[in-house]
Design a protein around this motif. Structure first.
Motif, PDB file in Angstrom:
ATOM      1  N   HIS A  36      -8.944   6.177  -0.595  1.00  0.00           N
ATOM      2  CA  HIS A  36      -8.873   5.945  -2.040  1.00  0.00           C
ATOM      3  C   HIS A  36      -8.509   4.485  -2.303  1.00  0.00           C
ATOM      4  O   HIS A  36      -8.097   3.765  -1.397  1.00  0.00           O
ATOM      5  CB  HIS A  36      -7.849   6.878  -2.684  1.00  0.00           C
ATOM      6  N   THR A  37      -8.601   4.078  -3.539  1.00  0.00           N
ATOM      7  CA  THR A  37      -8.391   2.683  -3.920  1.00  0.00           C
ATOM      8  C   THR A  37      -7.064   2.116  -3.442  1.00  0.00           C
ATOM      9  O   THR A  37      -6.992   0.967  -3.028  1.00  0.00           O
ATOM     10  CB  THR A  37      -8.505   2.529  -5.450  1.00  0.00           C
ATOM     11  N   ASN A  38      -6.003   2.889  -3.488  1.00  0.00           N
ATOM     12  CA  ASN A  38      -4.679   2.382  -3.090  1.00  0.00           C
ATOM     13  C   ASN A  38      -4.481   2.351  -1.584  1.00  0.00           C
ATOM     14  O   ASN A  38      -3.450   1.879  -1.105  1.00  0.00           O
ATOM     15  CB  ASN A  38      -3.569   3.234  -3.710  1.00  0.00           C
ATOM     16  N   HIS A  45     -14.568  -0.834   1.720  1.00  0.00           N
ATOM     17  CA  HIS A  45     -14.870  -1.683   0.567  1.00  0.00           C
ATOM     18  C   HIS A  45     -15.494  -0.879  -0.563  1.00  0.00           C
ATOM     19  O   HIS A  45     -15.165  -1.095  -1.737  1.00  0.00           O
ATOM     20  CB  HIS A  45     -15.784  -2.834   0.993  1.00  0.00           C
ATOM     21  N   GLU A  46     -16.362   0.067  -0.223  1.00  0.00           N
ATOM     22  CA  GLU A  46     -16.957   0.937  -1.250  1.00  0.00           C
ATOM     23  C   GLU A  46     -15.881   1.726  -1.990  1.00  0.00           C
ATOM     24  O   GLU A  46     -16.011   1.987  -3.186  1.00  0.00           O
ATOM     25  CB  GLU A  46     -17.937   1.923  -0.616  1.00  0.00           C
ATOM     26  N   ARG A  47     -14.836   2.105  -1.258  1.00  0.00           N
ATOM     27  CA  ARG A  47     -13.758   2.910  -1.848  1.00  0.00           C
ATOM     28  C   ARG A  47     -12.683   2.043  -2.510  1.00  0.00           C
ATOM     29  O   ARG A  47     -11.687   2.554  -3.002  1.00  0.00           O
ATOM     30  CB  ARG A  47     -13.104   3.792  -0.771  1.00  0.00           C
ATOM     31  N   GLY A  48     -12.864   0.728  -2.503  1.00  0.00           N
ATOM     32  CA  GLY A  48     -11.895  -0.169  -3.127  1.00  0.00           C
ATOM     33  C   GLY A  48     -10.649  -0.383  -2.290  1.00  0.00           C
ATOM     34  O   GLY A  48      -9.590  -0.727  -2.828  1.00  0.00           O
ATOM     35  N   MET A  49     -10.763  -0.179  -0.984  1.00  0.00           N
ATOM     36  CA  MET A  49      -9.616  -0.315  -0.078  1.00  0.00           C
ATOM     37  C   MET A  49      -9.558  -1.719   0.525  1.00  0.00           C
ATOM     38  O   MET A  49     -10.577  -2.344   0.771  1.00  0.00           O
ATOM     39  CB  MET A  49      -9.740   0.705   1.067  1.00  0.00           C
ATOM     40  N   SER A  50      -8.345  -2.188   0.781  1.00  0.00           N
ATOM     41  CA  SER A  50      -8.153  -3.425   1.536  1.00  0.00           C
ATOM     42  C   SER A  50      -8.322  -3.131   3.021  1.00  0.00           C
ATOM     43  O   SER A  50      -8.171  -1.988   3.455  1.00  0.00           O
ATOM     44  CB  SER A  50      -6.747  -3.981   1.298  1.00  0.00           C
ATOM     45  N   GLY A  72      -0.126   4.821  -1.440  1.00  0.00           N
ATOM     46  CA  GLY A  72      -1.317   4.761  -0.607  1.00  0.00           C
ATOM     47  C   GLY A  72      -1.024   5.181   0.821  1.00  0.00           C
ATOM     48  O   GLY A  72       0.131   5.415   1.205  1.00  0.00           O
ATOM     49  N   CYS A 127       0.835  -1.203   0.000  1.00  0.00           N
ATOM     50  CA  CYS A 127       0.000   0.000   0.000  1.00  0.00           C
ATOM     51  C   CYS A 127       0.873   1.257   0.000  1.00  0.00           C
ATOM     52  O   CYS A 127       0.688   2.151  -0.822  1.00  0.00           O
ATOM     53  CB  CYS A 127      -0.921  -0.022   1.215  1.00  0.00           C
TER      54      CYS A 127
END
Length: 196
Positions: free
Chosen positions: A110-112, A135-140, A44, A39
């Motif tokens: 953010h996604t990253n 999860h909505e933001r594409g995050m782990s 990220g 990340c």
């Protein structure tokens, strides 16, 4: 019961829980550290959240990343979502306390990025909402929990990592969470800086 025996019992129980956690969780903690480094190397940041003692762990993690753990290095991007009293009280007052972390995740994540979600029971409503928002933001998500993992265990995606402390007492779970935070910080530094 003698007071000294009572105090000694805390040490003995803590040692036993830490020993079991070491045997069960060391590979997953290493994998979590690898995910955190990936990340950070991908521009990220890590957002951390929790309540009470878990908020302290989230704050400690962010401080160790932005400042340093044990070695000198440039600061690493991490934010505790439990420390902005204006945001916490405004969101809690204007919306609902269950949204104090999720609103921040949606605004900052953010996604990253990655969410470090800490809940001894795995049932903290505001931490669960933060996971949904991540999860909505594409995050782990890396979740530190205890007991049976709670509702957090039910909502994580296959890419997420849950570190469930094998204990029922919150104090023991929180002690292992603090140790895991330090192990993560050390392992991150080792991967980034090398050395002993």
């Amino acid at each position: 019961m003698d007071l000294i025996d009572r105090v000694s019992g805390h040490f003995l129980e803590s040692i036993a829980v830490k020993q079991e956690a070491m045997e069960l969780l060391s590979p997953a903690i290493a994998a979590a550290a690898e995910q955190m480094v990936a990340c950070l190397m991908n521009e990220g940041k890590i957002l951390a959240c929790g309540n009470g003692g878990s908020a302290a762990d989230a704050q400690n993690f962010a401080a160790e990343m932005v400042g340093r753990f044990e070695k000198e290095r440039p600061g690493l991007a991490a934010i505790s979502l439990a420390t902005d009293s204006s945001a916490l009280t405004a969101i809690g007052n204007d919306y609902d306390f269950d949204m104090v972390f999720s609103k921040q995740v949606r605004a900052l994540g953010h996604t990253n990025d990655l969410l470090l979600a800490i809940s001894a029971s795995g049932n903290a409503a505001n931490v669960i909402e933060a996971i949904y928002a991540a999860h909505e933001r594409g995050m782990s998500v890396i979740a530190l929990t205890g007991m049976d993992g709670g509702k957090v265990a039910e909502i994580l995606s296959p890419e997420d990592i849950q570190l469930i402390v094998p204990a029922l007492r919150r104090c023991r779970i929180q002690e292992v969470h603090t140790l895991m935070v330090h192990a993560l910080c050390d392992t991150i530094d080792y991967m980034l800086l090398g050395g002993e």
